[in-house]
Design a protein around this motif. Structure first.
Motif, short mmCIF file in Angstrom:
data_model
loop_
_atom_site.label_atom_id
_atom_site.label_comp_id
_atom_site.label_asym_id
_atom_site.label_seq_id
_atom_site.Cartn_x
_atom_site.Cartn_y
_atom_site.Cartn_z
N LEU A 133 59.76 -35.31 43.86
CA LEU A 133 58.32 -35.60 43.75
C LEU A 133 58.07 -36.30 42.42
CD1 LEU A 133 55.47 -35.29 44.95
CD2 LEU A 133 55.31 -33.11 43.72
N PRO A 134 57.99 -37.62 42.42
CA PRO A 134 57.75 -38.34 41.17
C PRO A 134 56.40 -37.97 40.55
CG PRO A 134 58.47 -39.83 42.92
CD PRO A 134 58.14 -38.52 43.57
N PHE A 135 56.37 -37.96 39.22
CA PHE A 135 55.14 -37.74 38.45
C PHE A 135 54.49 -36.40 38.78
CE2 PHE A 135 55.29 -42.24 39.98
CZ PHE A 135 55.90 -42.78 38.85
N ALA A 136 55.30 -35.38 39.02
CA ALA A 136 54.77 -34.06 39.39
C ALA A 136 53.94 -33.48 38.25
CB ALA A 136 55.92 -33.11 39.72
N SER A 137 52.83 -32.84 38.61
CA SER A 137 51.99 -32.17 37.64
C SER A 137 52.59 -30.80 37.30
CB SER A 137 50.59 -31.97 38.20
OG SER A 137 50.62 -31.03 39.27
N GLU A 138 51.98 -30.13 36.32
CA GLU A 138 52.46 -28.78 35.97
C GLU A 138 52.34 -27.84 37.16
OE1 GLU A 138 50.50 -25.40 33.40
OE2 GLU A 138 51.50 -26.82 32.05
N GLN A 139 51.20 -27.89 37.88
CA GLN A 139 51.04 -27.02 39.03
C GLN A 139 52.01 -27.36 40.15
OE1 GLN A 139 47.05 -26.41 40.55
NE2 GLN A 139 47.02 -24.48 39.43
N ASP A 140 52.26 -28.66 40.36
CA ASP A 140 53.27 -29.07 41.34
C ASP A 140 54.61 -28.40 41.02
OD1 ASP A 140 51.60 -30.85 42.72
OD2 ASP A 140 52.15 -32.54 41.41
N THR A 141 55.00 -28.48 39.76
CA THR A 141 56.31 -27.98 39.35
C THR A 141 56.39 -26.47 39.46
OG1 THR A 141 56.51 -29.87 37.85
CG2 THR A 141 58.04 -28.04 37.52
N ILE A 142 55.31 -25.79 39.08
CA ILE A 142 55.29 -24.33 39.21
C ILE A 142 55.51 -23.93 40.67
CG2 ILE A 142 53.84 -22.27 39.04
CD1 ILE A 142 52.44 -23.69 36.66
N PHE A 143 54.74 -24.55 41.56
CA PHE A 143 54.82 -24.24 42.98
C PHE A 143 56.21 -24.53 43.53
CE2 PHE A 143 54.32 -25.21 47.49
CZ PHE A 143 53.59 -24.11 47.94
N ARG A 144 56.75 -25.70 43.18
CA ARG A 144 58.04 -26.12 43.72
C ARG A 144 59.19 -25.29 43.15
NH1 ARG A 144 59.25 -31.10 45.42
NH2 ARG A 144 60.50 -31.67 43.61
N ALA A 145 59.17 -25.03 41.86
CA ALA A 145 60.27 -24.30 41.23
C ALA A 145 60.33 -22.85 41.70
CB ALA A 145 60.14 -24.35 39.71
N THR A 146 59.17 -22.19 41.74
CA THR A 146 59.16 -20.78 42.18
C THR A 146 59.42 -20.68 43.68
OG1 THR A 146 56.74 -20.87 42.34
CG2 THR A 146 57.69 -19.95 40.33
N GLY A 147 58.86 -21.61 44.45
CA GLY A 147 59.13 -21.61 45.88
C GLY A 147 60.59 -21.85 46.19
N MET A 148 61.21 -22.78 45.47
CA MET A 148 62.64 -23.05 45.64
C MET A 148 63.46 -21.81 45.33
SD MET A 148 64.99 -25.53 43.26
CE MET A 148 64.55 -24.51 41.84
N TYR A 149 63.13 -21.15 44.22
CA TYR A 149 63.90 -19.99 43.79
C TYR A 149 63.78 -18.85 44.80
CZ TYR A 149 65.90 -16.44 40.73
OH TYR A 149 66.70 -15.45 40.21
N LEU A 150 62.59 -18.61 45.31
CA LEU A 150 62.39 -17.53 46.27
C LEU A 150 63.05 -17.85 47.61
CD1 LEU A 150 58.72 -16.56 45.42
CD2 LEU A 150 60.79 -15.22 44.97
N LEU A 151 63.08 -19.11 48.00
CA LEU A 151 63.80 -19.48 49.21
C LEU A 151 65.30 -19.27 49.02
CD1 LEU A 151 63.60 -20.57 52.06
CD2 LEU A 151 63.64 -22.90 51.14
N ALA A 152 65.78 -19.52 47.81
CA ALA A 152 67.19 -19.24 47.51
C ALA A 152 67.49 -17.76 47.66
CB ALA A 152 67.52 -19.70 46.09
#
Length: 233
Positions: A133-152
């Motif tokens: 996701l180019p130019f991700a905002s802080e909220q984008d990154t929070i959602f994506r990083a935590t969602g990725m980790y929980l899916l892991a």
């Protein structure tokens, strides 16, 4: 070998356009078209090597992250951090463009390269790189990083491994990434005459360094988005 091809194109009036093309192995999610050897001294593994680096120079003479950045750093060395430009990102699923500063455009590109470099400390970011996701905002990154980790954690449970629903492991991963970012900034600073690439790393690290606090506080900011999941049993 199937690849995911992503290109970043930097358009600026007083400079000719700069295009960087990356081929990412669709299976391993590592960059498959690194720069040709010999690489510059600042890319050597032992040059400002991270204190927690598990690699050895006899097996890996070059830092994986630095090796991926060689062409980018040299190609953008004539650009200053706050130069305004149009940045276009060409991906298989979509194209994204934004008028922004050099440092923000480069920072977005470095996020992709760090994740796909083959560095052990950035491997956890590969799922996000696959859905870049180019130019991700802080909220984008929070959602994506935590969602990725929980899916892991879901996949770990399916395979009989221990799981971490408190996100403690994610904090540790980002702590390790902070160390890497600091050393990478030192490497790049020694190789450039302008500040755009160094400041791009600093921008990346601003969120990395705050991640432990983000997990504690910022997740509450998006709690309301999940109301439909929290009703009843």
């Amino acid at each position: 070998m199937e690849t995911i091809d992503i290109a970043y194109v930097f358009h600026q009036e007083k400079h000719s356009s700069q295009r960087f093309e990356f081929q990412i192995d669709a299976d391993t999610l590592t960059i498959s078209n690194p720069p040709d050897s010999p690489l510059p001294e600042w890319a050597a593994l032992e040059f400002h090597q991270c204190s927690h680096c598990p690699l050895r120079s006899d097996a890996s003479p070059y830092c994986p992250v630095a090796a991926c950045l060689v062409d980018v750093v040299s190609g953008l060395d004539n650009i200053v951090s706050h130069d305004e430009m149009d940045v276009e990102v060409i991906m298989p699923e979509r194209n994204v463009s934004r008028h922004t500063t050099a440092q923000r455009g480069i920072s977005s590109m470095l996020g992709l390269l760090f994740a796909t470099s083959g560095c052990p400390h950035t491997a956890f970011l590969k799922p996000m790189a696959r859905f870049h996701l180019p130019f991700a905002s802080e909220q984008d990154t929070i959602f994506r990083a935590t969602g990725m980790y929980l899916l892991a954690q879901y996949f770990r449970k399916k395979e009989g491994h221990s799981t971490d629903l408190e996100l403690d492991g994610l904090t540790e991963l980002y702590d390790n990434l902070h160390v890497l970012n600091a050393m990478m900034a030192k490497r790049i600073r020694s190789a450039t005459t302008t500040d755009s690439s160094v400041n791009a790393v600093i921008l990346l690290d601003m969120f990395t360094n705050l991640m432990p606090f983000v997990i504690e506080e910022k997740l509450e900011d998006i709690h309301h988005l999940f109301r439909s999941y929290l009703m009843g049993k």
